[in-house]
Scaffold this motif. Structure first.
Motif, PDB file in Angstrom:
ATOM      1  N   SER A   1       0.780  -1.375   0.016  1.00 18.61           N
ATOM      2  CA  SER A   1       0.067  -0.007   0.104  1.00 18.61           C
ATOM      3  C   SER A   1       0.976   1.211  -0.055  1.00 18.61           C
ATOM      4  O   SER A   1       0.410   2.215  -0.170  1.00 18.61           O
ATOM      5  N   TRP A   2       2.189   1.023   0.347  1.00 21.22           N
ATOM      6  CA  TRP A   2       2.894   2.418   0.268  1.00 21.22           C
ATOM      7  C   TRP A   2       3.249   2.979  -0.965  1.00 21.22           C
ATOM      8  O   TRP A   2       3.602   3.912  -1.147  1.00 21.22           O
TER       9      TRP A   2
ATOM     10  N   LEU B   1       1.431   6.001  -2.061  1.00 22.35           N
ATOM     11  CA  LEU B   1       2.232   7.180  -1.256  1.00 22.35           C
ATOM     12  C   LEU B   1       3.471   7.793  -1.820  1.00 22.35           C
ATOM     13  O   LEU B   1       3.833   8.830  -1.325  1.00 22.35           O
ATOM     14  N   ALA B   2       4.040   6.843  -2.589  1.00 19.85           N
ATOM     15  CA  ALA B   2       5.255   7.111  -3.390  1.00 19.85           C
ATOM     16  C   ALA B   2       4.932   7.753  -4.711  1.00 19.85           C
ATOM     17  O   ALA B   2       5.873   8.244  -5.327  1.00 19.85           O
TER      18      ALA B   2
ATOM     19  N   LEU C   1       2.124  12.819  -5.413  1.00 30.77           N
ATOM     20  CA  LEU C   1       2.892  13.723  -4.405  1.00 30.77           C
ATOM     21  C   LEU C   1       2.779  15.242  -4.877  1.00 30.77           C
ATOM     22  O   LEU C   1       3.913  15.957  -4.802  1.00 30.77           O
ATOM     23  N   ASP C   2       1.614  15.503  -5.331  1.00 31.68           N
ATOM     24  CA  ASP C   2       1.509  16.977  -5.691  1.00 31.68           C
ATOM     25  C   ASP C   2       1.223  17.721  -4.278  1.00 31.68           C
ATOM     26  O   ASP C   2       0.761  17.082  -3.190  1.00 31.68           O
ATOM     27  N   TRP C   3       1.553  19.073  -4.488  1.00 31.70           N
ATOM     28  CA  TRP C   3       1.175  19.722  -3.262  1.00 31.70           C
ATOM     29  C   TRP C   3       0.837  21.278  -3.675  1.00 31.70           C
ATOM     30  O   TRP C   3       1.038  21.372  -4.891  1.00 31.70           O
TER      31      TRP C   3
ATOM     32  N   ARG D   1       9.679  12.844   0.759  1.00 33.86           N
ATOM     33  CA  ARG D   1       9.021  12.275  -0.532  1.00 33.86           C
ATOM     34  C   ARG D   1       8.790  13.477  -1.618  1.00 33.86           C
ATOM     35  O   ARG D   1       8.677  13.547  -2.765  1.00 33.86           O
TER      36      ARG D   1
ATOM     37  N   THR E   1       9.648   5.906   1.215  1.00 32.66           N
ATOM     38  CA  THR E   1       8.171   5.785   1.470  1.00 32.66           C
ATOM     39  C   THR E   1       7.988   4.561   2.127  1.00 32.66           C
ATOM     40  O   THR E   1       7.151   4.130   3.178  1.00 32.66           O
TER      41      THR E   1
ATOM     42  N   VAL F   1       6.767   4.007   5.909  1.00 33.57           N
ATOM     43  CA  VAL F   1       5.285   3.443   6.120  1.00 33.57           C
ATOM     44  C   VAL F   1       5.277   2.254   7.013  1.00 33.57           C
ATOM     45  O   VAL F   1       4.628   1.873   8.162  1.00 33.57           O
TER      46      VAL F   1
ATOM     47  N   ALA G   1       0.641   3.987   7.486  1.00 32.41           N
ATOM     48  CA  ALA G   1       0.511   4.895   6.208  1.00 32.41           C
ATOM     49  C   ALA G   1      -0.066   6.233   6.602  1.00 32.41           C
ATOM     50  O   ALA G   1       0.262   7.311   5.762  1.00 32.41           O
TER      51      ALA G   1
ATOM     52  N   VAL H   1       2.411   8.827   7.355  1.00 30.82           N
ATOM     53  CA  VAL H   1       3.076   9.212   6.064  1.00 30.82           C
ATOM     54  C   VAL H   1       2.114  10.148   5.331  1.00 30.82           C
ATOM     55  O   VAL H   1       2.715  11.029   4.895  1.00 30.82           O
ATOM     56  N   ARG H   2       1.280   9.655   4.973  1.00 29.50           N
ATOM     57  CA  ARG H   2       0.117  10.475   4.240  1.00 29.50           C
ATOM     58  C   ARG H   2       0.143  11.858   4.833  1.00 29.50           C
ATOM     59  O   ARG H   2       0.089  12.997   4.138  1.00 29.50           O
TER      60      ARG H   2
ATOM     61  N   ARG I   1       2.353  15.469   4.163  1.00 29.81           N
ATOM     62  CA  ARG I   1       2.277  16.555   3.066  1.00 29.81           C
ATOM     63  C   ARG I   1       2.036  17.808   3.848  1.00 29.81           C
ATOM     64  O   ARG I   1       2.583  18.967   3.472  1.00 29.81           O
TER      65      ARG I   1
ATOM     66  N   TRP J   1       5.435  19.113   5.046  1.00 20.72           N
ATOM     67  CA  TRP J   1       6.183  19.652   3.851  1.00 20.72           C
ATOM     68  C   TRP J   1       5.558  21.100   3.505  1.00 20.72           C
ATOM     69  O   TRP J   1       6.308  22.016   3.451  1.00 20.72           O
TER      70      TRP J   1
END
Lengths: 503, 327
Positions: free
Chosen positions: A10-11, A14-15, A18-20, B123, B164, B168, B173, B176-177, B180, B183
């Motif tokens: 599932s990671w 998350l990789a 990655l938009d911010w 990330r 990642t 995790v 998870a 980690v989520r 954002r 950051w």
């Protein structure tokens, strides 16, 4: 399909996602419309982008390393010079056509993918495109490496690298296509045109159809190479559909335009690349099906189903396309044979066995082509073997101002060339679809000079031999000839009359 | 030249030409690297056959150094697709072993805080670095440069994946989520985010490439790979350090090929343009590094800057008019 990841990992999303939100610059400056393509949408509109088979970096390099090792072994065992020398001469020339057309176009796709890895509008899309860029680099390097050893045997294989650097008319036409499809296209158009239409729609023709014929023809190396490449294509072609779905949602008219435009443009290139090889350059006893049958089996049903599922219509020129399926590649092949000194590979005349096969496979159209080849047979019967210029065109030919291929659409009885006046200039096209594409975005296409216009402008020499030697980078050793030197056992060549020679 | 009828196949059997046309002038057998990487871009110096907005963009922002000069550049590692996948699959297999051997005992509160604050958000800047490498790659002045940048872009993907995956495992998870937000808002990340965002809108090729590969990456890669790794090791998470060590191998190559590229393209008398880009970007990058690497010791920061000065001086440049020694 290789390298998809089990859902347990599932990671991986998350990789990728990655938009911010930008704070120090404007999103419109990070993703300018002129390079990102249209429709320009807020970043959130792209967040549903997803690919069914996700690939981790680790699994990518492991799988690809294995594939490279396996191809290296195959090349070692099957890629010796004598393996190529044992191939049928016609097939070998199909190989030269592919060897030239592929590598540097694949590298142009590396560039297109890198652009998508920067300007694609979702992080996962960008990551997939970065791996796609590597795939295309692989597809450039494999044939360059494999064909390199053949240059010392046959200089036409030099065109594996040289082709796109030349001004041979086929190279101009190929650049006309790939400049727009790969090199200078925005990531949205690239995804729809290259990933969805070209790779998902058409490349099965090459990778399944042609690979099976290669195996039958004894060219196991080509078969293995194309099948290995296909596994990469299947993965990165996934980029196209989720991009297209978002375009349909926000600008369905533009989505339909892209599909219509790129189906036609892709069709033209595959008709020549695959059509020539399947229907003319494969020994008749090795052919499994005609080019038309392969298109029907591997392109049409699947393509129509996929666009209908998306709520799009089949291209407006569908009847024209169906007619060209019976005619177009036969028209271009006859033309290329007649002007073979203008290309870098040799061509063959279809003999009685091939003509019978073609008549059977193309019952709607072949009777139009029989007189063309009968005339060529007659010309060879009055020429000595090897005297190609006795059976060669000499008049100036016209090129389509859209696709830059000779004006070969329609039928031998009714050429569909048509014209358009635009800003005081008259343009000529091979067909209504090419004219329609030009009309939609004339700024892209109108400034271009075809080969004839370059001659008239004094940029290229008018004398044919000079044109070939100094402008098209061909010379006597490398330009195309009859692959069998006109020595066909079925020709009824008249013995020379010694009295005439004395006279 | 063959006679018209020579040869079994209608063509000459031995041509006398031993390699592709563009490698003949070398008068020696080309390496595998040269065969598969040289002159892969057909468009420099040619009028495009189609005029698209992207083509106009490329014409406007391309490198000021002529393509024929860039064509002389050779990657010191001579990376081909085949050698890249061979090398990287080996490195990745090593990391797999490291992770398999990882026994996750109780993790200290300090370690968890470090992972949340510095590792999970990593990330995002790494994704920015991937985008920047891809930008320079799509506009690269030669095929060999484009290939290096394509591999550099996917090296960033490698870094993102391993960070990642392991974050995790350590944090779960959800945490980690949630990084954002870190950051986007945490003070320690903002100077770096500002640099990356500004660099994303810097489109002139020379400036974008030099700022990325000669200024930002050499400094920030040290923080990401070495400082963060050794700090985590000191906190008892040695697995992360081993992962970062392997990732550092990639970044070492990024520095090596970039130095070779700049050395090839810019002659000894032509480094002013490069120096001015370095001068323009170094202060903000240095500031970003200082703010971010507050977890590392001052000695480590000084050592990184001295190392950077050596790297940049190796190209006949200087590290921001004495800034290096001040830090």
């Amino acid at each position: 399909m290789e390298s998809q990841h089990a859902s347990g990992e599932s990671w991986l999303s998350l990789a990728r996602k990655l938009d911010w939100d930008f704070s120090y610059v404007d999103e419109r400056d990070v993703f300018p419309a002129e390079i990102c393509g249209k429709p320009w949408l807020d970043g959130n509109a792209w967040r549903s982008w997803d690919e069914p088979y996700k690939t981790s970096y680790s699994s990518y390099v492991a799988t690809q390393h294995e594939k490279e090792q396996s191809l290296k072994t195959v090349d070692h065992v099957l890629g010796r010079l004598r393996d190529f020398q044992s191939l049928d001469v016609a097939w070998l020339n199909g190989l030269k056509l592919h060897a030239a057309a592929l590598p540097l176009a694949e590298f142009a796709a590396t560039i297109g993918n890198l652009r998508a890895a920067r300007f694609g509008r979702d992080g996962a899309w960008r990551a997939a495109a970065a791996l796609g860029a590597l795939d295309e680099c692989r597809h450039a390097q494999i044939p360059l490496r494999m064909m390199h050893k053949l240059v010392r045997w046959d200089r036409q294989f030099d065109w594996t690298h040289k082709f796109y650097h030349t001004n041979c008319w086929v190279a101009i036409a190929a650049r006309r296509l790939f400049d727009e499809l790969l090199l200078f296209s925005d990531p949205i158009e690239f995804a729809v045109a290259t990933n969805f239409v070209f790779e998902t729609g058409f490349t099965n023709l090459q990778f399944i159809g042609l690979a099976s014929i290669a195996e039958e023809s004894g060219d196991r190396l080509f078969e293995q190479m194309t099948m290995s490449i296909q596994t990469d294509e299947a993965r990165h072609a996934q980029i196209g559909l989720p991009v297209l779905e978002t375009v349909i949602k926000h600008d369905p008219e533009y989505a339909q335009y892209l599909i219509d435009k790129w189906f036609w443009r892709s069709w033209v290139v595959f008709a020549i690349l695959t059509g020539f090889t399947m229907d003319y350059l494969t020994p008749v006893e090795k052919r499994k099906a005609s080019f038309k049958e392969f298109v029907q089996e591997w392109v049409l049903d699947q393509f129509l189903t996929s666009i209908e599922n998306l709520g799009l219509k089949k291209p407006w020129y569908w009847d024209t396309f169906l007619q060209s399926l019976d005619y177009y590649h036969h028209m271009v092949y006859a033309s290329a044979y007649t002007y073979r000194a203008t290309v870098w590979f040799d061509l063959v005349v279809p003999g009685p066995g091939e003509l019978h096969w073609l008549a059977e496979k193309y019952p709607n159209s072949w009777k139009s082509f029989e007189p063309v080849w009968n005339r060529i047979h007659e010309q060879w019967e009055h020429c000595d073997p090897g005297v190609d210029f006795g059976v060669h065109g000499t008049s100036i030919v016209g090129f389509c101002n859209m696709c830059q291929i000779v004006l070969c659409q329609g039928t031998p009885e009714h050429n569909t060339a048509c014209t358009l006046d635009h800003k005081g200039q008259r343009y000529i096209f091979c067909s209504e679809p090419c004219k329609w594409i030009f009309e939609r975005e004339p700024d892209r296409y109108a400034g271009h000079k075809d080969l004839v216009k370059r001659v008239l402008a004094g940029e290229a020499p008018a004398n044919l031999v000079q044109l070939l030697r100094t402008y098209c980078s061909l010379d006597f050793d490398s330009w195309g000839k009859d692959a069998r030197k006109g020595e066909y056992p079925w020709l009824r060549r008249q013995p020379k009359d010694p009295r005439k020679e004395e006279g | 030249m063959a006679k018209p009828c020579a040869g079994v196949w209608g063509r000459s059997m031995a041509t006398g030409q031993k390699t592709y046309w563009h490698l003949l002038s070398q008068r020696r057998a080309p390496s595998d690297y040269e065969v598969v990487t040289s002159r892969l871009l057909y468009y420099p110096g040619k009028e495009p056959e189609v005029h698209t907005p992207v083509g106009a963009w490329m014409g406007k922002h391309r490198s000021t150094i002529p393509p024929e000069t860039w064509e002389r550049f050779n990657d010191p590692r001579q990376t081909t697709y085949r050698s890249y996948t061979e090398l990287q699959s080996r490195l990745e297999a090593h990391i797999d072993e490291v992770i398999r051997a990882d026994v996750c005992g109780p993790v200290s509160r300090d370690t968890l805080a470090l992972l949340k604050a510095y590792v999970a958000p990593l990330r995002y800047p790494c994704h920015g670095l991937m985008m920047l490498a891809a930008y320079a790659g799509h506009l690269a002045p030669s095929g060999k440069v484009a290939i290096c940048l394509a591999f550099q872009a996917t090296d960033e993907l490698r870094r993102i994946d391993r960070i990642t995956q392991h974050a995790v495992k350590r944090l779960g998870a959800d945490a980690v989520r949630a990084s954002r937000l870190h950051w986007q808002e945490a003070k320690e990340w903002q100077p770096l985010r500002k640099v990356i965002e500004r660099l994303l809108v810097t489109y002139t090729w020379d400036e974008s490439f030099i700022a990325l590969n000669l200024v930002l990456k050499p400094l920030i890669d040290r923080v990401f790979c070495d400082r963060l790794g050794s700090t985590l090791d000191a906190c008892g998470d040695g697995t992360f350090q081993q992962i970062f060590r392997s990732l550092a191998d990639d970044t070492r190559w990024h520095r090596e090929w970039s130095a070779a590229a700049v050395g090839t393209a810019f002659g000894p008398g032509e480094t002013d343009a490069v120096q001015s880009v370095v001068d323009r970007w170094l202060p903000s990058v240095q500031h970003a590094v200082e703010v971010l690497a507050a977890f590392a010791s001052n000695d480590a920061a000084a050592s990184d800057m001295s190392e950077y000065a050596v790297f940049i001086e190796g190209m006949g440049l200087n590290a921001g008019k004495g800034n290096a020694s001040k830090t």
